[in-house]
Design an enzyme around this catalytic site. Structure first.
Site, PDB file in Angstrom:
ATOM      1  N   HIS A 230      -9.224   2.043  -0.028  1.00 19.56           N
ATOM      2  CA  HIS A 230      -9.822   1.267   0.835  1.00 19.56           C
ATOM      3  C   HIS A 230     -11.280   1.840   2.252  1.00 19.56           C
ATOM      4  O   HIS A 230     -10.514   1.560   3.263  1.00 19.56           O
ATOM      5  CB  HIS A 230      -8.536   1.390   1.993  1.00 19.56           C
ATOM      6  CG  HIS A 230      -8.154   0.653   2.031  1.00 19.56           C
ATOM      7  ND1 HIS A 230      -8.523  -0.926   3.402  1.00 19.56           N
ATOM      8  CD2 HIS A 230      -6.909  -0.977   1.757  1.00 19.56           C
ATOM      9  CE1 HIS A 230      -8.040  -1.520   3.901  1.00 19.56           C
ATOM     10  NE2 HIS A 230      -6.985  -2.168   2.303  1.00 19.56           N
TER      11      HIS A 230
ATOM     12  N   TYR B  71     -14.262   0.220   4.369  1.00 22.71           N
ATOM     13  CA  TYR B  71     -14.770  -1.382   4.686  1.00 22.71           C
ATOM     14  C   TYR B  71     -16.399  -0.705   4.176  1.00 22.71           C
ATOM     15  O   TYR B  71     -16.759   0.038   5.822  1.00 22.71           O
ATOM     16  CB  TYR B  71     -14.035  -0.930   6.145  1.00 22.71           C
ATOM     17  CG  TYR B  71     -12.540  -1.552   6.054  1.00 22.71           C
ATOM     18  CD1 TYR B  71     -11.887  -0.337   5.744  1.00 22.71           C
ATOM     19  CD2 TYR B  71     -12.420  -2.671   6.383  1.00 22.71           C
ATOM     20  CE1 TYR B  71     -10.788  -0.809   6.207  1.00 22.71           C
ATOM     21  CE2 TYR B  71     -10.668  -2.937   6.967  1.00 22.71           C
ATOM     22  CZ  TYR B  71     -10.024  -1.908   6.666  1.00 22.71           C
ATOM     23  OH  TYR B  71      -8.895  -1.663   6.818  1.00 22.71           O
TER      24      TYR B  71
ATOM     25  N   GLN C 166     -10.128  -6.615  -5.716  1.00 21.16           N
ATOM     26  CA  GLN C 166      -9.775  -7.042  -3.938  1.00 21.16           C
ATOM     27  C   GLN C 166     -10.648  -6.974  -3.382  1.00 21.16           C
ATOM     28  O   GLN C 166     -10.990  -6.223  -3.128  1.00 21.16           O
ATOM     29  CB  GLN C 166      -8.190  -6.054  -3.775  1.00 21.16           C
ATOM     30  CG  GLN C 166      -7.517  -6.415  -2.421  1.00 21.16           C
ATOM     31  CD  GLN C 166      -7.077  -8.309  -2.846  1.00 21.16           C
ATOM     32  OE1 GLN C 166      -6.336  -8.203  -3.754  1.00 21.16           O
ATOM     33  NE2 GLN C 166      -6.114  -8.475  -1.853  1.00 21.16           N
TER      34      GLN C 166
ATOM     35  N   HIS D 209       0.492  -1.614   0.243  1.00 20.20           N
ATOM     36  CA  HIS D 209       0.004  -0.232   0.026  1.00 20.20           C
ATOM     37  C   HIS D 209       1.085   1.924   0.024  1.00 20.20           C
ATOM     38  O   HIS D 209       0.650   2.014   0.720  1.00 20.20           O
ATOM     39  CB  HIS D 209      -0.209  -0.113   1.036  1.00 20.20           C
ATOM     40  CG  HIS D 209      -2.037  -0.561   0.703  1.00 20.20           C
ATOM     41  ND1 HIS D 209      -2.326  -1.470  -0.083  1.00 20.20           N
ATOM     42  CD2 HIS D 209      -3.303  -1.775   1.709  1.00 20.20           C
ATOM     43  CE1 HIS D 209      -3.582  -1.882  -0.199  1.00 20.20           C
ATOM     44  NE2 HIS D 209      -4.338  -2.227   1.696  1.00 20.20           N
TER      45      HIS D 209
ATOM     46  N   GLU E 200     -12.334  -3.560  -3.208  1.00 16.85           N
ATOM     47  CA  GLU E 200     -11.135  -2.139  -4.376  1.00 16.85           C
ATOM     48  C   GLU E 200     -10.518  -3.005  -5.093  1.00 16.85           C
ATOM     49  O   GLU E 200     -10.152  -3.484  -5.553  1.00 16.85           O
ATOM     50  CB  GLU E 200      -9.660  -2.409  -2.584  1.00 16.85           C
ATOM     51  CG  GLU E 200      -9.508  -2.408  -1.062  1.00 16.85           C
ATOM     52  CD  GLU E 200      -8.761  -3.290  -0.912  1.00 16.85           C
ATOM     53  OE1 GLU E 200      -7.624  -2.976  -1.112  1.00 16.85           O
ATOM     54  OE2 GLU E 200      -8.624  -4.060   0.271  1.00 16.85           O
TER      55      GLU E 200
HETATM   56  C1  BGC Z   1      -4.912  -6.151   1.785  1.00 15.21           C
HETATM   57  C2  BGC Z   1      -4.526  -6.648   3.346  1.00 15.21           C
HETATM   58  C3  BGC Z   1      -4.562  -5.553   3.915  1.00 15.21           C
HETATM   59  C4  BGC Z   1      -5.239  -4.836   4.617  1.00 15.21           C
HETATM   60  C5  BGC Z   1      -4.500  -3.809   5.494  1.00 15.21           C
HETATM   61  C6  BGC Z   1      -5.817  -4.650   2.057  1.00 15.21           C
HETATM   62  O1  BGC Z   1      -6.207  -3.959   1.045  1.00 15.21           O
HETATM   63  O2  BGC Z   1      -5.404  -6.828   0.767  1.00 15.21           O
HETATM   64  O3  BGC Z   1      -4.389  -7.992   2.663  1.00 15.21           O
HETATM   65  O4  BGC Z   1      -4.106  -6.901   5.624  1.00 15.21           O
HETATM   66  O5  BGC Z   1      -5.414  -4.391   3.254  1.00 15.21           O
HETATM   67  O6  BGC Z   1      -5.531  -2.966   5.830  1.00 15.21           O
END
Ligand code: BGC
Length: 337
Positions: free
Chosen positions: A169, A171, A273, A100, A301
């Site tokens: 990212h 949730y 993802q 990231h 994502e």
């Molecule tokens: C990843 C995870 C990672 C997480 C962290 C996700 O986008 O796929 O593997 O632990 O982000 O917040």
């Protein structure tokens, strides 16, 4: 008509975008989505994203909650890549790999911003060598409300060849309540998903979703897939896998039956993802004192295939003085059945 207002806390702003269907709060810290209120079947507005009550909590978190992630979202194997015959060594901030965008990725940056007619545009200059990536990269991210849709536009240009893979990212938990997402239904127009190794790295191997818990071509309940005895689900401690999206629109749908809220995602990016918040472990105090656990949210994502610079599955190279333009939209409606 979008009503726009902002609050300032030192150098951090929270900008509220509101129309008849949506209330979106975003921050210039990491371009983060702070809250997103949508209507349920009874027209009750509830917040459907995880987050925090204070700005400091955004600064201190390491779970990328709500943030824009870059320069390169997801993992880069061995934290290194070659471009134009030059090797670049990045921070190993996730076991042997780079995750990231590194230690101080875009999720930790303070962006400039300006109001648009129907949204807000954020701007950040990522300097040549920041987190060891080449090229001065001028980045623009905008959040726009259009009726019942949130549109995210990503635009970037670099003065040297570089690599880029941006995502958001957030949730989601469409229930608007403190509960897990196991009962959410998910649909993904994808025939293949990417396998991961024990470090969560996409190996570059694509597998057919058919006859696996990765088959979301029709609505399937996420919790059912999570409880399957499948080596890839075990490897990721849940879903933490990229899916190769079919072309077109409305490639992803997430639906929560009780509230009847549905989110439809359209994207110009080639993958998504799916991450079921596997590494939230009850230690982070989120909104309203809710301690977040695995499965309390689901991230969808949209991005390029992880580690593409090393496995070549999609293209993450941004050539000097050419534009990176990608967009993802989230549309909210009510699906009763
Ligand atoms: C990843 C995870 C990672 C997480 C962290 C996700 O986008 O796929 O593997 O632990 O982000 O917040």
């Amino acid at each position: 008509m979008v009503h726009i207002s902002e609050q300032k806390y030192g150098d951090i702003y929270i900008i509220t975008l509101q129309n008849d269907d949506l209330i979106l709060k975003v921050s210039n810290f990491g371009c983060s989505i702070i809250s997103l209120y949508t209507k349920d079947k009874n027209n009750v507005f509830e917040d459907i994203v995880l987050g925090f009550d204070s700005i400091d909590d955004y600064k201190n978190q390491d779970k990328y909650i709500g943030a824009v992630v870059g320069r390169c979202a997801n993992r880069i194997s061995n934290a290194s890549f070659s471009l134009n015959d030059k090797e670049y060594k990045l921070a190993k901030n996730n076991g042997p790999n780079h995750l990231h965008g590194g230690i101080n990725g875009f999720d930790k940056k303070i962006f400039k911003h300006k109001a648009l007619d129907n949204g807000v545009e954020f701007f950040y200059l990522s300097q040549n060598g920041e987190e060891a990536y080449p090229g001065n990269l001028e980045l623009k991210v905008s959040y726009i409300l259009n009726k019942n849709s949130v549109l995210i536009n990503y635009n970037a240009i670099s003065d040297e060849d570089t690599i880029i893979n941006l995502t958001n990212h957030t949730y989601f938990n469409l229930s608007g309540k403190c509960c897990d997402i196991n009962s959410h239904f998910l649909k993904i127009k994808a025939d293949c998903f990417g396998e991961i190794d024990e470090n969560g790295l996409a190996t570059g191997k694509l597998s057919k979703v058919e006859d696996t818990p990765f088959d979301f071509r029709k609505f399937n309940q996420i919790g059912i897939g999570l409880s399957c005895d499948n080596p890839q689900i075990k490897m990721g401690q849940g879903y933490d896998h990229p899916f190769m999206l079919s072309d077109g629109k409305s490639q992803i749908e997430l639906w929560e039956k009780e509230s009847s809220r549905r989110m439809i995602i359209s994207t110009s990016m080639p993958c998504v993802q799916l991450y079921t918040a596997n590494y939230l472990d009850g230690t982070i105090r989120g909104k309203g004192g809710w301690y977040y656990n695995a499965r309390d949210g689901v991230c969808l994502e949209t991005q390029c295939f992880p580690n593409s610079i090393n496995n070549g599955v999609t293209d993450v190279i941004l050539r000097k003085n050419t534009e990176y333009n990608k967009a993802t939209s989230w549309t909210f409606d009510i699906l009763s059945k």
